[in-house]
Each structure stands twice: as structure tokens, then as C-alpha cells.
Design an enzyme around this catalytic site. Structure first.
Site, PDB file in Angstrom:
ATOM      1  N   THR A  33       0.700  -1.216  -0.144  1.00  0.00           N
ATOM      2  CA  THR A  33       0.045  -0.076  -0.149  1.00  0.00           C
ATOM      3  C   THR A  33       0.880   1.283  -0.013  1.00  0.00           C
ATOM      4  OG1 THR A  33      -1.494  -1.538   1.307  1.00  0.00           O
ATOM      5  CG2 THR A  33      -2.131   1.031   1.189  1.00  0.00           C
ATOM      6  N   ASP A  52       1.706   5.131   6.707  1.00  0.00           N
ATOM      7  CA  ASP A  52       2.044   3.404   6.766  1.00  0.00           C
ATOM      8  C   ASP A  52       0.840   2.886   6.439  1.00  0.00           C
ATOM      9  OD1 ASP A  52       3.645   1.294   6.548  1.00  0.00           O
ATOM     10  OD2 ASP A  52       4.486   1.721   8.557  1.00  0.00           O
ATOM     11  N   GLY A  53       1.202   1.352   5.967  1.00  0.00           N
ATOM     12  CA  GLY A  53      -0.154   0.490   5.898  1.00  0.00           C
ATOM     13  C   GLY A  53      -0.243  -0.295   7.242  1.00  0.00           C
ATOM     14  N   GLU A 111       9.626   0.986  11.455  1.00  0.00           N
ATOM     15  CA  GLU A 111       8.356   1.639  11.382  1.00  0.00           C
ATOM     16  C   GLU A 111       7.991   2.168  12.781  1.00  0.00           C
ATOM     17  OE1 GLU A 111       6.090  -1.324   7.885  1.00  0.00           O
ATOM     18  OE2 GLU A 111       6.146  -1.659   9.789  1.00  0.00           O
ATOM     19  N   LYS A 149      -8.595  -4.898   6.280  1.00  0.00           N
ATOM     20  CA  LYS A 149      -7.812  -4.859   7.499  1.00  0.00           C
ATOM     21  C   LYS A 149      -8.647  -4.429   8.866  1.00  0.00           C
ATOM     22  CE  LYS A 149      -4.080  -5.381   4.675  1.00  0.00           C
ATOM     23  NZ  LYS A 149      -2.889  -4.458   4.334  1.00  0.00           N
TER      24      LYS A 149
HETATM   25  C1  5RP Z   1       5.599  -3.881   6.889  1.00  0.00           C
HETATM   26  C2  5RP Z   1       3.879  -3.399   7.536  1.00  0.00           C
HETATM   27  C3  5RP Z   1       3.152  -3.178   6.515  1.00  0.00           C
HETATM   28  O1  5RP Z   1       2.592  -1.871   6.514  1.00  0.00           O
HETATM   29  C4  5RP Z   1       1.946  -4.370   6.528  1.00  0.00           C
HETATM   30  O2  5RP Z   1       2.404  -5.517   6.376  1.00  0.00           O
HETATM   31  C5  5RP Z   1       0.766  -3.819   5.363  1.00  0.00           C
HETATM   32  O3  5RP Z   1       1.217  -4.110   4.066  1.00  0.00           O
HETATM   33  P1  5RP Z   1       0.458  -4.042   2.936  1.00  0.00           P
HETATM   34  O4  5RP Z   1       0.355  -2.698   2.669  1.00  0.00           O
HETATM   35  O5  5RP Z   1       1.247  -4.842   1.883  1.00  0.00           O
HETATM   36  O6  5RP Z   1      -0.656  -5.001   2.873  1.00  0.00           O
HETATM   37  O7  5RP Z   1       3.738  -3.234   8.532  1.00  0.00           O
HETATM   38  O8  5RP Z   1       6.130  -4.296   7.810  1.00  0.00           O
END
Ligand code: 5RP
Length: 220
Positions: free
Chosen positions: A31, A81-82, A103, A121
Site C-alpha cells: 500500500t 504507513d499501512g 516503522e 484490514k
Molecule cells: C510492513 C508492514 C505493512 O505496513 C503491512 O504488512 C501492510 O502491508 P501491505 O500494505 O502490503 O498490505 O507493517 O512491515
């Protein structure tokens, strides 16, 4: 819309939270890749980015975005961030991409955490997604036993995974995390735990959730 299209949508929407000429904190994952692409394509002027992983750094550098070290920055307006899971209070499980330690460090520099995620999510209770925990390798077995004794949970090493910090990831299955802040505080104290993937202290202030009806904005 496909999950990929929902990610593109929220990656684009996150641009509204970037102040021109500021330094942006940038997370990791598929993402966030969409956000990075949108940022580069937007022409929005920024002073640079503090990155949470080698993966995001390489993507941003390839697109001409200047990278600053976390040590060079005292504070950030925003961290984008995701998440692997987010609850209705903005607590998250993160670390599916093994970048959780950096992160959390970059999130801690920021005044505001903007989470970008597709609607799959959003959960009532954290813990269905296997919880990532970054550990010092010599303590991995000891920590796995403690998860079993303390929470009846099953912790297994993520095969072939070495973090950007040279550590290992335990993925913990069978949890239902009723009190994310207490859980994070407890597990963080166990010897050998580098970072637990519950983000309660550094929870989201805003979540841009990609849904079939468009972007839903949740504020916490
Ligand atoms: C990486 C993370 C990502 O934010 C989490 O895994 C979500 O990833 P994606 O956007 O690919 O679903 O915590 O360490």
C-alpha cells in the site's frame, strides 16, 4: 474494485496529508508503494523522506525522492504507513513486511500517523493476523515458549526472513488482543524482544480506508 485498486486509491488520498516542502515519514508495504508512486507522480514538493525500510528507500530513490536519515530529523508532521490489522480505536498490528522496528521508530518521530489500508484490514479485535515480533535470534525459542505459557499462543519463526536489523521474526498465532496498550507494554519487556508488532503507543490518528464506495476516513 480489486484490492490493488483500493490500495492505489488510499495511496493517492494520503497525498492530502503531506504538507508541501515538509519531510515525510514513509512506511513499508504494497500500500505504501502506491503512496510512494503517487507522491513521485504528483510533483508535490517535499524536503525529503525518512524511510522505514531498505525496500521503501530503494523505491523512493529510484523515483528521485531524497532520503534523510532518522537521526537527522527531530520531528515529522506526518508518518504514512499501512497495517496488517487496525481496530476501531486506531491500534494496529504491523510487521507483515518485517519492517516493524524501523516503522515504529519513524512513527515515533511523527506528530500524526496516517494509516492507509483496504477495508479487509479493519477488525474488531487485533490478533487474527499472525502477530509479527522481531527478536534477537538467540532468544527466539525462549520467547516462543513464553507466548505459549502466557497467552496459549503458537509462535513460529518466519522462514528465510532476516530483518533490515539482522534479526528474526516470530509470527504468533492464536491471539485475541483485548488491551493492545497493555499487551505491547508487557511483551516489549521480555528479554530478546526487539519490537512487538502491536502499535498502540504509536497508534494511528487517521485511517484512510479503501472501500468499494471510495475512501472512508476514520479519525481516532
Ligand atoms: C510492513 C508492514 C505493512 O505496513 C503491512 O504488512 C501492510 O502491508 P501491505 O500494505 O502490503 O498490505 O507493517 O512491515
Amino acid at each position: 474494485m480489486t484490492q490493488d485498486e483500493l490500495k492505489t486509491l488510499v495511496g493517492q488520498a494520503a497525498l492530502h496529508y503531506v504538507t508541501p516542502n515538509s519531510i515525510v515519514g514513509v512506511g513499508t508495504g504494497s500500500t505504501v508503494d502506491k503512496f510512494i508512486d503517487a507522491l513521485a507522480a504528483s510533483g508535490l514538493p517535499i524536503a525529503g523522506a525518512v524511510s522505514s525500510s531498505v525496500r521503501s528507500t530503494e523505491r523512493m530513490q529510484a523515483l528521485g525522492i531524497k532520503i534523510l536519515e532518522a537521526a537527522e530529523v527531530e520531528s515529522l508532521e506526518v508518518y504514512i504507513d499501512g497495517a496488517d490489522e487496525i481496530d476501531h480505536a486506531g491500534h494496529m498490528v504491523k510487521g507483515g513486511g518485517a519492517a516493524l522496528t524501523r516503522e515504529k521508530i519513524v512513527a515515533d518521530l511523527a506528530k500524526r500517523f496516517v494509516c492507509i489500508a483496504d477495508e479487509s484490514k479493519l477488525v474488531q479485535t487485533l490478533g487474527k493476523f499472525p502477530l509479527p515480533v522481531e527478536v534477537i535470534p538467540m532468544a527466539a525459542a525462549q520467547i516462543a515458549r513464553r507466548f505459549a505459557q502466557r497467552f496459549g499462543a503458537d509462535a513460529g519463526l518466519r522462514a528465510g526472513c532476516v530483518t533490515d536489523n539482522g534479526n528474526q521474526i516470530l509470527d504468533v498465532r492464536g491471539l485475541a488482543i483485548a488491551d493492545p496498550a497493555a499487551f505491547e507494554a508487557e511483551v516489549n519487556q521480555w528479554p530478546g524482544v526487539v519490537t512487538v508488532g502491536v502499535f498502540a503507543r504509536n497508534k494511528a490518528a487517521v485511517c484512510l480506508l479503501g472501500t468499494a464506495a471510495g475512501v472512508r476516513t476514520l479519525e481516532f
